[in-house]
Design a protein around this motif. Structure first.
Motif, PDB file in Angstrom:
ATOM      1  N   UNK A 143       0.842  -1.198   0.000  1.00  0.00           N
ATOM      2  CA  UNK A 143       0.000   0.000   0.000  1.00  0.00           C
ATOM      3  C   UNK A 143       0.878   1.249   0.000  1.00  0.00           C
ATOM      4  N   UNK A 144       2.008   1.151   0.690  1.00  0.00           N
ATOM      5  CA  UNK A 144       3.029   2.203   0.674  1.00  0.00           C
ATOM      6  C   UNK A 144       4.374   1.513   0.539  1.00  0.00           C
ATOM      7  N   UNK A 145       5.032   1.611  -0.626  1.00  0.00           N
ATOM      8  CA  UNK A 145       6.332   0.956  -0.804  1.00  0.00           C
ATOM      9  C   UNK A 145       7.347   1.487   0.196  1.00  0.00           C
ATOM     10  N   UNK A 146       8.374   0.706   0.470  1.00  0.00           N
ATOM     11  CA  UNK A 146       9.354   1.069   1.489  1.00  0.00           C
ATOM     12  C   UNK A 146       9.975   2.440   1.217  1.00  0.00           C
ATOM     13  N   UNK A 147      10.185   3.169   2.299  1.00  0.00           N
ATOM     14  CA  UNK A 147      10.639   4.546   2.209  1.00  0.00           C
ATOM     15  C   UNK A 147      11.299   4.935   3.527  1.00  0.00           C
ATOM     16  N   UNK A 148      11.945   6.092   3.544  1.00  0.00           N
ATOM     17  CA  UNK A 148      12.547   6.639   4.764  1.00  0.00           C
ATOM     18  C   UNK A 148      11.813   7.920   5.111  1.00  0.00           C
ATOM     19  N   UNK A 149      11.053   7.897   6.225  1.00  0.00           N
ATOM     20  CA  UNK A 149      10.245   9.051   6.626  1.00  0.00           C
ATOM     21  C   UNK A 149      10.283   9.186   8.144  1.00  0.00           C
ATOM     22  N   UNK A 150       9.689  10.243   8.658  1.00  0.00           N
ATOM     23  CA  UNK A 150       9.595  10.424  10.106  1.00  0.00           C
ATOM     24  C   UNK A 150       8.511   9.515  10.663  1.00  0.00           C
ATOM     25  N   UNK A 151       8.573   9.236  11.958  1.00  0.00           N
ATOM     26  CA  UNK A 151       7.550   8.405  12.582  1.00  0.00           C
ATOM     27  C   UNK A 151       6.200   9.112  12.540  1.00  0.00           C
ATOM     28  N   UNK A 152       6.221  10.445  12.584  1.00  0.00           N
ATOM     29  CA  UNK A 152       4.970  11.204  12.489  1.00  0.00           C
ATOM     30  C   UNK A 152       4.297  10.987  11.140  1.00  0.00           C
ATOM     31  N   UNK A 153       5.101  10.962  10.078  1.00  0.00           N
ATOM     32  CA  UNK A 153       4.529  10.793   8.738  1.00  0.00           C
ATOM     33  C   UNK A 153       3.945   9.405   8.545  1.00  0.00           C
ATOM     34  N   UNK A 154       4.647   8.366   8.981  1.00  0.00           N
ATOM     35  CA  UNK A 154       4.128   7.017   8.761  1.00  0.00           C
ATOM     36  C   UNK A 154       2.911   6.760   9.639  1.00  0.00           C
ATOM     37  N   UNK A 155       2.902   7.299  10.859  1.00  0.00           N
ATOM     38  CA  UNK A 155       1.727   7.146  11.718  1.00  0.00           C
ATOM     39  C   UNK A 155       0.519   7.832  11.078  1.00  0.00           C
ATOM     40  N   UNK A 156       0.735   9.016  10.512  1.00  0.00           N
ATOM     41  CA  UNK A 156      -0.351   9.729   9.845  1.00  0.00           C
ATOM     42  C   UNK A 156      -0.920   8.943   8.680  1.00  0.00           C
ATOM     43  N   UNK A 157      -0.044   8.311   7.900  1.00  0.00           N
ATOM     44  CA  UNK A 157      -0.503   7.521   6.756  1.00  0.00           C
ATOM     45  C   UNK A 157      -1.273   6.292   7.221  1.00  0.00           C
ATOM     46  N   UNK A 158      -0.828   5.666   8.303  1.00  0.00           N
ATOM     47  CA  UNK A 158      -1.565   4.521   8.864  1.00  0.00           C
ATOM     48  C   UNK A 158      -2.963   4.950   9.315  1.00  0.00           C
ATOM     49  N   UNK A 159      -3.038   6.098   9.968  1.00  0.00           N
ATOM     50  CA  UNK A 159      -4.329   6.588  10.441  1.00  0.00           C
ATOM     51  C   UNK A 159      -5.311   6.818   9.296  1.00  0.00           C
ATOM     52  N   UNK A 160      -4.789   7.228   8.133  1.00  0.00           N
ATOM     53  CA  UNK A 160      -5.648   7.532   6.989  1.00  0.00           C
ATOM     54  C   UNK A 160      -6.416   6.306   6.503  1.00  0.00           C
ATOM     55  N   UNK A 161      -5.882   5.117   6.719  1.00  0.00           N
ATOM     56  CA  UNK A 161      -6.561   3.912   6.251  1.00  0.00           C
ATOM     57  C   UNK A 161      -7.723   3.518   7.156  1.00  0.00           C
ATOM     58  N   UNK A 162      -7.727   3.998   8.389  1.00  0.00           N
ATOM     59  CA  UNK A 162      -8.834   3.692   9.291  1.00  0.00           C
ATOM     60  C   UNK A 162      -8.952   2.225   9.662  1.00  0.00           C
ATOM     61  N   UNK A 163      -7.829   1.509   9.627  1.00  0.00           N
ATOM     62  CA  UNK A 163      -7.830   0.079   9.932  1.00  0.00           C
ATOM     63  C   UNK A 163      -6.795  -0.231  11.011  1.00  0.00           C
ATOM     64  N   UNK A 164      -7.005  -1.345  11.689  1.00  0.00           N
ATOM     65  CA  UNK A 164      -6.058  -1.749  12.720  1.00  0.00           C
ATOM     66  C   UNK A 164      -4.702  -2.060  12.093  1.00  0.00           C
ATOM     67  N   UNK A 165      -3.635  -1.722  12.817  1.00  0.00           N
ATOM     68  CA  UNK A 165      -2.270  -1.854  12.303  1.00  0.00           C
ATOM     69  C   UNK A 165      -1.434  -2.697  13.264  1.00  0.00           C
ATOM     70  N   UNK A 166      -0.599  -3.555  12.697  1.00  0.00           N
ATOM     71  CA  UNK A 166       0.397  -4.269  13.496  1.00  0.00           C
ATOM     72  C   UNK A 166       1.772  -3.705  13.138  1.00  0.00           C
ATOM     73  N   UNK A 167       2.498  -3.208  14.143  1.00  0.00           N
ATOM     74  CA  UNK A 167       3.853  -2.701  13.946  1.00  0.00           C
ATOM     75  C   UNK A 167       4.867  -3.776  14.332  1.00  0.00           C
ATOM     76  N   UNK A 168       5.975  -3.806  13.620  1.00  0.00           N
ATOM     77  CA  UNK A 168       7.069  -4.701  13.984  1.00  0.00           C
ATOM     78  C   UNK A 168       8.383  -4.063  13.557  1.00  0.00           C
ATOM     79  N   UNK A 169       9.479  -4.579  14.096  1.00  0.00           N
ATOM     80  CA  UNK A 169      10.788  -4.064  13.725  1.00  0.00           C
ATOM     81  C   UNK A 169      11.519  -3.425  14.890  1.00  0.00           C
ATOM     82  N   UNK A 170      12.821  -3.176  14.697  1.00  0.00           N
ATOM     83  CA  UNK A 170      13.624  -2.614  15.781  1.00  0.00           C
ATOM     84  C   UNK A 170      13.282  -1.158  16.068  1.00  0.00           C
TER      85      UNK A 170
END
Length: 240
Positions: A143-170
């Motif tokens: 839905x969003x190809x891999x990229x380098x962004x701020x945590x604020x930007x990726x959280x905002x994009x997740x919120x736009x989908x209005x669906x539950x999200x699972x986060x993983x990674x270091x």
């Protein structure tokens, strides 16, 4: 078909051997040592344990980036060395795609986040959809190809989908408090056995890639960093 998969893009060093749909063996380590110390000994130990004849291997799957610059270079050199020696191709798997496959089949959105420093994360947003051809098989959708962004930007994009999200990674332990403040939709963090890179997940994608002809000669492989290294940034700043 037999594949050796290698990942050293993050904190974990991981190698796996997969034959068709069977995981023959996997070795994962995240402990106080550099990948240059662990990766080849791990591969050699796994080879001995499963009595692997390297001449029977069809391809080498490699986490192609993004990730740690040093880790990517070590993994790349290891994969290219094997590819040259065995005269077999390399299958380049985007790091975030491979991580997303840890959660194969979930009906939630999947958002891997790796700490990229400088207040950024390497990330992407994924979902799994059942294929039309085979009802019980899921396909990874970017839905969003891999990229380098701020945590604020990726959280905002997740919120736009209005669906539950699972986060993983270091990036999760680094940014968990910010995620708590930023998320407006339900979310969760993947458990320990799913929350880091696993070579077996990269091998799963590699099987699909190979069937689709998505592979390269060892000499043509190069890591995908997504952004400049610190040395390159400093050099560019001096030039300006």
């Amino acid at each position: 078909m037999k594949i050796i998969a290698i990942d050293s893009s993050g904190l974990v060093a991981s190698v796996a051997v997969v034959e068709d749909d069977i995981l023959i063996g996997e070795y994962n380590v995240q402990y106080k040592k550099t990948h240059s110390q662990t990766l080849l000994p791990m591969l050699d130990e796994l080879k001995k344990m499963v009595e692997l004849d390297l001449q029977t291997v069809d391809a080498i799957a490699i986490a192609a980036g993004p990730g740690s610059f040093t880790g990517l270079r070590i993994g790349s050199a290891t994969a290219k060395g094997l590819g040259f020696a065995l005269e077999i191709p390399l299958i380049e798997i985007p790091t975030l795609d491979g991580m997303a496959c840890n959660l194969y089949g979930t009906d939630k959105l999947v958002c891997p986040i790796m700490d990229a420093r400088r207040n950024q994360v390497y990330t992407g947003i994924y979902e799994f959809q059942k294929t039309k051809e085979i009802p019980y098989v899921y396909e990874l959708i970017r839905l969003l190809p891999q990229c380098a962004v701020s945590i604020e930007e990726i959280a905002g994009k997740c919120n736009e989908y209005g669906r539950e999200v699972i986060f993983l990674g270091d990036g999760v332990p680094v940014f968990s408090s910010k995620i708590l403040d930023l998320m407006r939709v339900p979310y969760s963090f993947a458990p320990a056995h799913m929350n880091r890179q696993r070579a077996a997940s990269f091998a799963f994608l590699a099987m699909q890639y190979f069937k689709e002809g998505k592979y390269v000669a060892a000499k043509d492989h190069a890591p995908e960093y997504l952004r400049l290294s610190q040395a390159e940034r400093e050099k560019a700043e001096k030039c300006c």
